[in-house]
Design an enzyme around this catalytic site. Structure first.
Site, PDB file in Angstrom:
ATOM      1  N   TYR A   1      -1.781  -0.603  10.495  1.00 50.59           N
ATOM      2  CA  TYR A   1      -2.065  -0.989   9.291  1.00 50.59           C
ATOM      3  C   TYR A   1      -0.595  -0.754   8.638  1.00 50.59           C
ATOM      4  CZ  TYR A   1      -3.799  -1.179   4.345  1.00 50.59           C
ATOM      5  OH  TYR A   1      -3.902  -1.314   3.063  1.00 50.59           O
TER       6      TYR A   1
ATOM      7  N   SER B   1       0.935  -1.061   0.104  1.00 50.60           N
ATOM      8  CA  SER B   1       0.045   0.114   0.020  1.00 50.60           C
ATOM      9  C   SER B   1       0.879   1.191   0.008  1.00 50.60           C
ATOM     10  CB  SER B   1      -0.790   0.036   1.188  1.00 50.60           C
ATOM     11  OG  SER B   1      -1.481   1.210   1.587  1.00 50.60           O
TER      12      SER B   1
END
Length: 247
Positions: free
Chosen positions: A157, A143
């Site tokens: 995350y 990501s």
């Protein structure tokens, strides 16, 4: 069709929606044989039916990436179905955004189990097959949050997605001259990932952030680009975002 994609056997986790589903459909349209895995067997079967009705080659197996044996069974299923595995796309992920002070430890555990251990189990299942074939390609979905810490709220995350980048780069270095490794680092992409937050204020912020999201097909095309390169070309990292996204 792409001559460097046509006929390749591609295994995709998290394939029941979002990036995984779009990638399966796109690669099948380019002539790949796709093996779909996720927990929602009914969704998988519907996608396989669509692909095969359009003349593509696809099969599916229900699998939970937090269970190592499920991923071992998945690779065995792929080999039994199509004779080999050329690409392993470790795509399944969870984004549970909340401030660390909220102490949503169960969500931290789930993200570590899915985003890090799930990738590792995928690598562990496919690597022996790749080594035996003396060829293969890992594509691990990280990501933009694996490049820059998404905070407040996304610190854990981001930690899991930084780990995917680190593991992928080490893997690339360790697996030798015939196995390729690619890390894909998307920004806001339209998928179910944005629904992973149980913390109400964080969930609302994520929904707002994702209003500029680009279609999942954007990532599918990036993955196809990495796969279709000649065997001696290894696209190690692709970062893509909505043009309007500043993070």
């Amino acid at each position: 069709m792409s001559k460097n994609i046509e006929g390749k056997v591609v295994v995709i986790t998290g394939a029941s929606s979002g990036l995984g589903e779009s990638t399966a459909r796109h690669l099948a349209s380019l002539g790949a044989s796709v093996v779909l895995a996720a927990r929602r067997e009914d969704r998988l079967n519907a996608i396989v039916q669509d692909i095969t009705a359009a003349g593509g080659k696809a099969t599916a197996l229900a699998a939970d990436v937090t269970r190592r044996e499920d991923l071992e069974n998945l690779i065995q299923h792929a080999v039994a179905s199509f004779g080999r595995v050329d690409v392993m796309i470790n795509n399944a992920g969870l984004m549970a955004i909340s401030p660390i002070a909220e102490l949503r430890v169960d969500e931290w555990d789930r993200m570590i189990d899915i985003n890090i251990k799930g990738v590792m189990y995928g690598i562990a299942a496919a690597l022996p097959v790749f080594q035996k074939q003396d060829s293969g390609h890992f594509i691990n979905i990280s990501s933009v949050a694996g490049i820059k810490v998404f905070s407040p709220g996304g610190s854990v995350y981001s930690g899991t997605k930084y780990a995917v980048r680190a593991i992928s780069d080490g893997l690339r270095h360790e697996v030798g001259k015939s196995i390729r490794t690619t890390t894909i680092e998307p920004g806001a992409v339209d998928s179910e990932l944005k629904f992973g937050s149980g913390h109400e204020a964080s969930s609302q912020a994520v929904q707002e952030f994702y209003k500029s999201a680009i279609p999942a097909e954007s990532v599918a095309r990036a993955i196809a680009f990495a796969i279709e390169q000649p065997a001696d070309v290894d696209i190690n990292e692709i970062v893509l975002r909505p043009t309007s996204q500043d993070f």
